[in-house]
Design an enzyme around this catalytic site. Structure first.
Site, mmCIF file in Angstrom:
data_model
loop_
_atom_site.group_PDB
_atom_site.id
_atom_site.type_symbol
_atom_site.label_atom_id
_atom_site.label_comp_id
_atom_site.label_asym_id
_atom_site.label_seq_id
_atom_site.Cartn_x
_atom_site.Cartn_y
_atom_site.Cartn_z
ATOM 1 N N CYS A 152 104.247 9.358 60.924
ATOM 2 C CA CYS A 152 104.367 10.431 61.915
ATOM 3 C C CYS A 152 103.200 10.511 62.894
ATOM 4 O O CYS A 152 103.227 11.345 63.802
ATOM 5 C CB CYS A 152 104.566 11.762 61.204
ATOM 6 S SG CYS A 152 105.931 11.664 60.047
ATOM 7 N N HIS A 283 99.867 19.690 64.625
ATOM 8 C CA HIS A 283 100.930 18.881 64.029
ATOM 9 C C HIS A 283 102.029 19.836 63.546
ATOM 10 O O HIS A 283 103.192 19.629 63.831
ATOM 11 C CB HIS A 283 100.357 18.028 62.897
ATOM 12 C CG HIS A 283 101.333 17.038 62.343
ATOM 13 N ND1 HIS A 283 101.999 16.135 63.136
ATOM 14 C CD2 HIS A 283 101.752 16.801 61.070
ATOM 15 C CE1 HIS A 283 102.792 15.390 62.376
ATOM 16 N NE2 HIS A 283 102.669 15.768 61.119
ATOM 17 N N HIS A 317 110.777 17.776 64.214
ATOM 18 C CA HIS A 317 109.759 16.744 64.028
ATOM 19 C C HIS A 317 110.363 15.416 64.464
ATOM 20 O O HIS A 317 111.278 14.905 63.821
ATOM 21 C CB HIS A 317 109.331 16.705 62.560
ATOM 22 C CG HIS A 317 108.138 15.823 62.318
ATOM 23 N ND1 HIS A 317 107.591 15.028 63.285
ATOM 24 C CD2 HIS A 317 107.395 15.620 61.200
ATOM 25 C CE1 HIS A 317 106.558 14.369 62.780
ATOM 26 N NE2 HIS A 317 106.409 14.708 61.520
#
Lengths: 388, 344
Positions: A152, A283, A317
């Site tokens: 990620c 994040h 995400h």
């Protein structure tokens, strides 16, 4: 800059949704997964066929991930007014990132790998590199091309690699970013890890239940300050740092060592003090583990944690695209002097007492930090600064 | 650009911990599978959870981590198919259990950065950590990354690796896509079939890159990557390298893989070089795989430090000097690279 996500197909559409608080997370239509009707997702509102049509792609081997990358790439190169000759120059690098690549075609991959389907158009399309190898051919790129996969944090590292290529004299321009699309593969993976939220995600909320998967792509065109003189300049890549949490394959350490070291290193690389940071695009995935570890890491770095927000509450995400999409959003913070809200937030995490920004506000945003953390402990932090 | 202080290789031949390449093992069913070591010092339960590429990557890196003693400033890995096996095993579970209750083990292991992540865990390393996955350039881009890091942080050292495995599934996909020969091949007739396709290989190579020339094994002088299907572009790239670093190549280490569709590239490069250059090959030793240039770099270090080329690797005997080795490789006809290695 170019971006495509669940909240819009262009930078302007994304910006408008961010300031209006329009969430892109919802029901997934016509998607081959049983979770499509059960869990919320953040899909780009263009079908694969429509994307092919818009981009003029007829090659049957091209996957949705590649199409999303091309949509954002096309906007970025048009925005930067890169001529075909510049694109094809030996000095123009493309640094891409992806974690899903062609595995968005999960059923096809299963078929080809298990049933020896020789006629499959996708035999060379499943890896992440296939996305950027196709773009190399399609756009006739001749400079250095790379594909990075650090889960990620992938596209934050693509931005970093591109900036370093320029600084080291190995590229004159670097087109940097990432792309990922929704896949039965990642949906089931995150589901098996019990970190997919049954509701729309609520980053940094005490009662957060996990993340929502999204899809999208973003690209930015980087060049040296002296070469950019006289052109439209959005921001400066001021600092960056990549570190490792070295704790667990799929979760962060309680005190967020990796995130702490990444933020600290980015400040050092930017030659800034913690107090100089005006805003953080966190994040903020909405998982129990990430938001707590990231909050603690922010509290270790900052005497007073600056205003921060998670735009994953808009886009879900987007995995390997997240670092690049959020880099574009961080630059929007800077050029518009504004915050972007964290949607759906209600209760502060008692352990940290940190509350994200929940409204669109005017703010002095000279230096904005963007965090990206991934499986395997890969943590990266970027700092963008205004150029005025 | 930088020096190689240590290098280790786990390959389909006897290369770990000591190399002995005078006799070679033949491919079995057109696959050259690695000889796995005993992995002393790696906890058995951790080992059991690792895919083969992670195992061999960790296995090759452990001696370097042990010998280095001080801390390592970063871990930089190139892998094209790292995680592929676990990806499809996980996918198989997803589809066969119709998206039912499945455990996440293979999903977590399926990420391409699993090797770099495991290395950070076994060495408690919280520094720079990255995984390049650009197929036939993944290892070269890791080398370029290390070279940049060593310009940015002069007194540092980086663990750099190239690793790929033959998994059941990536073999099948590449076989369907005509990258492997259907007829059996031996080490002896590896280059003489005059047919399309090659033999699958795998290996893990790990090295320690620094700016310190003292006791170094070799120096990596330049790394050039290009994407093209045009031989003229490759010839031009080579001419630029020779102009920049001097036309003093002693050994040309050719990435020929027995696939007659790509011989023209290797011949063109060979023809650009001086007549007295020794031409050697390596893919009959390690097989064809996307990060095979990491095996070539290990082999170049072996040639430079022993001043000896095994007879089976020599295509054309020329100069007997062991100073400058040029590696050239093309992956699937598009991804070309040159690595210039010099004695230290």
């Amino acid at each position: 800059m170019g971006v495509i996500s669940a909240i819009g197909n262009t930078v302007a559409e994304n910006h408008s949704a961010l300031i209006n608080g329009s969430c892109g997370i919802g029901q997934l239509q016509d998607f081959p997964s049983k979770y499509a009707g059960e869990l919320p997702f953040a899909a780009v509102k263009l079908s694969t066929e429509k994307l092919k049509q818009i981009l003029g792609v007829t090659d049957p081997s091209v996957t949705r991930t590649t199409l999303l990358a091309m949509a954002a790439f096309t906007e970025a190169i048009q925005d930067a007014a890169l001529a075909a000759a510049t694109l094809s120059s030996l000095g123009t690098a493309l640094i891409g990132a992806s974690t899903v690549g062609g595995m968005c075609l999960a059923d096809e991959l299963y078929r080809d790998a298990n049933e020896s389907y020789k006629e499959s158009p996708y035999l060379s399309s499943y890896d992440c590199a296939s996305v950027f190898l196709y773009m190399q051919k399609h756009y006739q790129l001749r400079g250095l091309i790379n594909t990075i996969n650090t889960a990620c944090s992938s596209s934050a590292n693509a931005i970093m690699y591109g900036a370093r290529l320029i600084q080291n004299g190995l590229a004159i321009k670097a087109i940097v970013g990432g792309a990922d699309s929704l896949s039965k593969f990642t949906i089931n993976g995150f589901h098996a890890l019990h970190i997919l939220s049954p509701e729309i995600c609520t980053p940094f909320d005490e009662n957060r239940q996990g993340l929502n998967l999204g899809e999208g792509a973003a690209f930015l065109v980087l060049e040296k300050a002296e070469d950019a003189a006289g052109k439209k300049i959005y921001a400066e890549v001021k600092g960056y740092c990549n570190t490792t949490d070295a704790f667990h394959p799929s979760s962060l350490s309680d005190n967020g060592d990796g995130p702490y070291l990444a933020m600290q290193g980015a400040l050092a690389s930017a030659k800034l003090h913690a107090a100089d940071i005006d805003f953080i695009n966190a994040h903020g995935t909405g998982t129990e583990n990430n938001d707590l570890a990231e909050s603690r890491a922010m509290q270790r770095i900052f005497d007073h944690v600056p205003p921060f927000s998670s735009t994953k509450s808009f886009t879900g995400h987007t995995l390997g695209a997240a670092g690049a999409i959020e880099a574009v959003y961080s630059i929007l913070n800077i050029i518009n002097g504004e915050t972007h809200p964290t949607l759906h937030f209600n209760n502060t995490i008692p352990d940290t007492g940190l509350t994200p920004v929940t409204t669109h506000q005017s703010i002095k945003a000279k230096h904005v930090m963007s965090n990206s953390f991934g499986f395997g402990g890969n943590c990266s932090s970027l700092i963008f600064s205004s150029v005025s | 650009m930088f020096y190689i202080q240590q290098i280790q290789c786990i390959s389909p031949q006897q290369t770990f911990p000591q190399a002995s390449l005078d006799t070679l093992l033949d491919p079995v069913n057109n696959k050259l599978n690695v000889i796995e070591p005993s992995y002393d010092g790696v906890p058995r339960n951790a080992l059991r959870r690792m895919s083969k590429s992670v195992r061999i990557g960790v296995g090759a890196a452990l001696p370097i981590i042990k010998n280095t003693g001080t801390h390592i400033d970063g871990i930089i890995i190139g892998t094209a198919n790292g995680g592929m096996e676990d990806s499809i095993v996980f996918l198989k579970q997803v589809i066969e259990f119709e998206e039912g209750v499945i455990t996440p083990g293979h999903f977590v292991q399926s990420t391409a950065n699993a090797t770099a992540a495991q290395l950070s865990l076994v060495s408690a390393n919280k520094n720079y950590n990255i995984t390049h996955v650009h197929r036939g350039h993944a290892f070269e881009l890791a080398l370029i990354d290390a070279a940049m890091q060593l310009r940015e942080n002069a007194d540092s050292n980086y663990l750099v690796g190239g690793v790929d495995e033959i998994s059941v599934y990536n073999y099948k996909l590449d076989e369907l896509d005509n990258w492997y020969k259907p007829a059996p091949v031996t080490a002896g007739n590896f280059y003489t079939q005059n047919t399309p396709g090659s033999v699958a290989g795998e290996a893990a190579v790990m090295l320690l890159a620094t700016n310190d020339s003292a006791n170094a094994i070799a120096a990596v002088i330049d790394i050039v990557t290009l994407h093209t299907t045009d031989i003229a572009d490759v010839q031009l790239a080579l001419q630029n390298i020779l102009a920049k670093h001097g036309d003093t190549i002693d050994i040309f280490l050719s990435g020929e893989n027995g696939d007659n569709r790509f011989d023209t590239f290797y011949t063109a490069v060979e023809n650009e070089l001086n007549n007295d250059v020794t031409v050697a090959r390596f893919k009959h030793i390690c097989g064809e795989y996307p990060t095979a240039t990491s095996f070539a770099l290990w082999f170049a270090c072996e040639l430079l430090s022993t001043s000896h080329i095994p007879a089976h690797a020599v295509k054309k005997q020329g100069s007997s000097s062991f100073k400058n080795v040029l590696i050239y490789n093309v992956h699937k006809g598009v991804q070309h690279s040159f690595i210039l290695v010099r004695e230290s």
